[in-house]
Design an enzyme around this catalytic site. Structure first.
Site, PDB file in Angstrom:
ATOM      1  N   HIS A 108       0.845  -1.151   0.090  1.00 19.12           N
ATOM      2  CA  HIS A 108       0.125   0.058  -0.074  1.00 19.12           C
ATOM      3  C   HIS A 108       0.808   1.223   0.075  1.00 19.12           C
ATOM      4  O   HIS A 108       1.967   1.528   0.466  1.00 19.12           O
ATOM      5  CB  HIS A 108      -0.954   0.161   1.256  1.00 19.12           C
ATOM      6  CG  HIS A 108      -0.294   0.212   2.533  1.00 19.12           C
ATOM      7  ND1 HIS A 108       0.560  -0.764   2.980  1.00 19.12           N
ATOM      8  CD2 HIS A 108       0.030   1.491   3.415  1.00 19.12           C
ATOM      9  CE1 HIS A 108       1.097  -0.245   4.185  1.00 19.12           C
ATOM     10  NE2 HIS A 108       0.683   0.835   4.540  1.00 19.12           N
ATOM     11  N   ASP A 110       0.672   4.822   1.925  1.00 16.36           N
ATOM     12  CA  ASP A 110      -0.124   5.137   3.306  1.00 16.36           C
ATOM     13  C   ASP A 110      -1.436   6.194   2.874  1.00 16.36           C
ATOM     14  O   ASP A 110      -1.151   6.998   2.193  1.00 16.36           O
ATOM     15  CB  ASP A 110       0.765   6.009   4.194  1.00 16.36           C
ATOM     16  CG  ASP A 110       1.485   4.860   5.072  1.00 16.36           C
ATOM     17  OD1 ASP A 110       1.195   3.804   5.446  1.00 16.36           O
ATOM     18  OD2 ASP A 110       2.904   5.287   5.342  1.00 16.36           O
ATOM     19  N   HIS A 262       4.728   0.430   0.205  1.00 15.15           N
ATOM     20  CA  HIS A 262       5.403  -0.444   1.199  1.00 15.15           C
ATOM     21  C   HIS A 262       4.536  -1.752   1.775  1.00 15.15           C
ATOM     22  O   HIS A 262       3.202  -1.644   1.738  1.00 15.15           O
ATOM     23  CB  HIS A 262       5.902   0.230   2.407  1.00 15.15           C
ATOM     24  CG  HIS A 262       4.892   1.110   3.071  1.00 15.15           C
ATOM     25  ND1 HIS A 262       4.327   2.306   2.661  1.00 15.15           N
ATOM     26  CD2 HIS A 262       4.679   0.872   4.246  1.00 15.15           C
ATOM     27  CE1 HIS A 262       3.587   2.634   3.619  1.00 15.15           C
ATOM     28  NE2 HIS A 262       3.447   1.847   4.707  1.00 15.15           N
ATOM     29  N   ARG A 277       4.939   6.118  14.264  1.00 16.10           N
ATOM     30  CA  ARG A 277       5.005   6.559  13.009  1.00 16.10           C
ATOM     31  C   ARG A 277       4.220   7.891  13.010  1.00 16.10           C
ATOM     32  O   ARG A 277       3.192   8.067  13.554  1.00 16.10           O
ATOM     33  CB  ARG A 277       4.130   5.533  12.127  1.00 16.10           C
ATOM     34  CG  ARG A 277       4.386   5.968  10.705  1.00 16.10           C
ATOM     35  CD  ARG A 277       3.351   5.355   9.574  1.00 16.10           C
ATOM     36  NE  ARG A 277       2.205   5.999   9.335  1.00 16.10           N
ATOM     37  CZ  ARG A 277       1.307   5.523   8.820  1.00 16.10           C
ATOM     38  NH1 ARG A 277       1.140   4.155   8.285  1.00 16.10           N
ATOM     39  NH2 ARG A 277       0.156   6.314   8.503  1.00 16.10           N
TER      40      ARG A 277
HETATM   41  C1  SIN Z   1       2.809   0.853   8.012  1.00 15.11           C
HETATM   42  O1  SIN Z   1       3.186   2.194   7.972  1.00 15.11           O
HETATM   43  O2  SIN Z   1       2.008   0.608   7.013  1.00 15.11           O
HETATM   44  C2  SIN Z   1       3.547  -0.234   8.456  1.00 15.11           C
HETATM   45  C3  SIN Z   1       4.669  -0.575   8.162  1.00 15.11           C
HETATM   46  C4  SIN Z   1       5.625  -1.493   9.209  1.00 15.11           C
HETATM   47  O3  SIN Z   1       5.213  -1.675  10.579  1.00 15.11           O
HETATM   48  O4  SIN Z   1       6.469  -2.087   8.682  1.00 15.11           O
END
Ligand code: SIN
Length: 286
Positions: A108, A110, A262, A277
């Site tokens: 995806h 974000d 990612h 995050r």
């Molecule tokens: C995310 O922000 O999508 C999660 C990424 C992760 O936990 O590695």
């Protein structure tokens, strides 16, 4: 004036990712140093800062250099007192999860289900399992560039619908996701974006559809839309465009959602993976 830090920018793969080595994100940042880091973000899509000691305050402060921060629709998982810090974690306190355990276990970009999706995200690793829990990053400039000319032609003017299907994620085996409030459900209306977007800073074209949130190409019959999306996903997630980040505790990783997808990977849940995050606000894709 802040003194310059003697850091180097070292590419981590031929596809994406660079490590900024010899840099302290807590130290005052000179304009020249910021320019170099900003340029590394544009050039490499993913920037890794190892051995950082970030409090939620300093994490938010450093993230804000790249643009205003935004919260997250899942307010249940924001750190108390820190409306811009999302907790991704399998840690429990008094038997209760302190964060979102299964975030992003699919390809995806974000928050692509909002009209104004974020430019970037900065994920900071507080605790990391001894194995697993890597994050994969896929370079969507490269994915676009790999498309056959006829397919590129076909994508001109096409738009796609993105939604956050939270109910589906919540229904997955082992999910501990908390229910959404009625207000959150109302806010999740989805968004329509160009299938190919132009990065506003680099002017390069990138594929902007993802298996996590993109459900349909607008104005195409479902079988045709499904077939086209599947074809695009095969380019978007091809191993030749992927960089794998193996986390170390105190890594801070900044990525560019405008040109990178990612995917978080699984790990043995008897170990702790605890991350914070921040999300850097963006502009409408075009
Ligand atoms: C995310 O922000 O999508 C999660 C990424 C992760 O936990 O590695």
């Amino acid at each position: 004036m802040a003194p310059s830090q003697p850091f180097s920018v070292l590419p981590l793969s031929a596809v994406a990712g660079a490590e900024v080595r010899g840099f302290d994100a807590n130290a005052p940042l000179s304009d020249g140093d910021f320019e170099r880091i900003y340029q590394a973000w544009l050039d490499h899509g993913v920037v890794v800062f190892r051995n950082q000691i970030m409090t939620p305050e300093s994490h938010e402060r450093f993230s804000q250099k790249f643009g205003p921060l935004k919260g997250h629709i899942l307010v249940q998982y924001l750190l108390t007192g820190h409306p811009f810090t999302l907790v991704l974690s399998n840690k429990r306190v008094n038997g209760l999860p302190v964060g979102l355990e299964d975030a992003g276990r699919y390809w995806h970009s974000d928050v692509s289900y909002e009209d104004i999706p974020p430019d970037g995200s900065l994920l900071y690793a507080l605790e990391i399992p001894p194995a697993g829990g890597d994050t994969l990053f896929a370079n969507q400039y490269r994915a676009y560039e790999a498309l056959p000319a006829q397919l590129k032609e076909r994508l001109i003017g096409l738009k796609a619908r993105h939604v956050f299907n939270y109910a589906k994620l919540q229904a997955q085996a082992g999910s501990e996701r908390q229910p959404l409030t009625d207000e959150q459900k109302k806010q999740l209306t989805g968004a329509v974006h160009p299938v190919v977007r132009t990065h506003p800073a680099t002017q390069r074209k990138a594929l902007y559809v993802n298996p996590g949130f993109t459900i349909a190409i607008e104005n195409l019959p479902k079988p045709e839309s499904d077939a086209l999306l599947n074809e695009l996903f095969s380019y978007a997630t091809h191993e030749s465009v992927v960089y794998r980040h193996t986390w170390q505790p105190h890594d801070a990783v900044l990525w560019d959602n405008r040109c990178m997808m990612h995917h978080a990977t699984t790990y043995d849940r008897k170990y702790v993976r605890h991350m914070h995050r921040t999300t850097i606000a963006g502009s409408r894709p075009y």
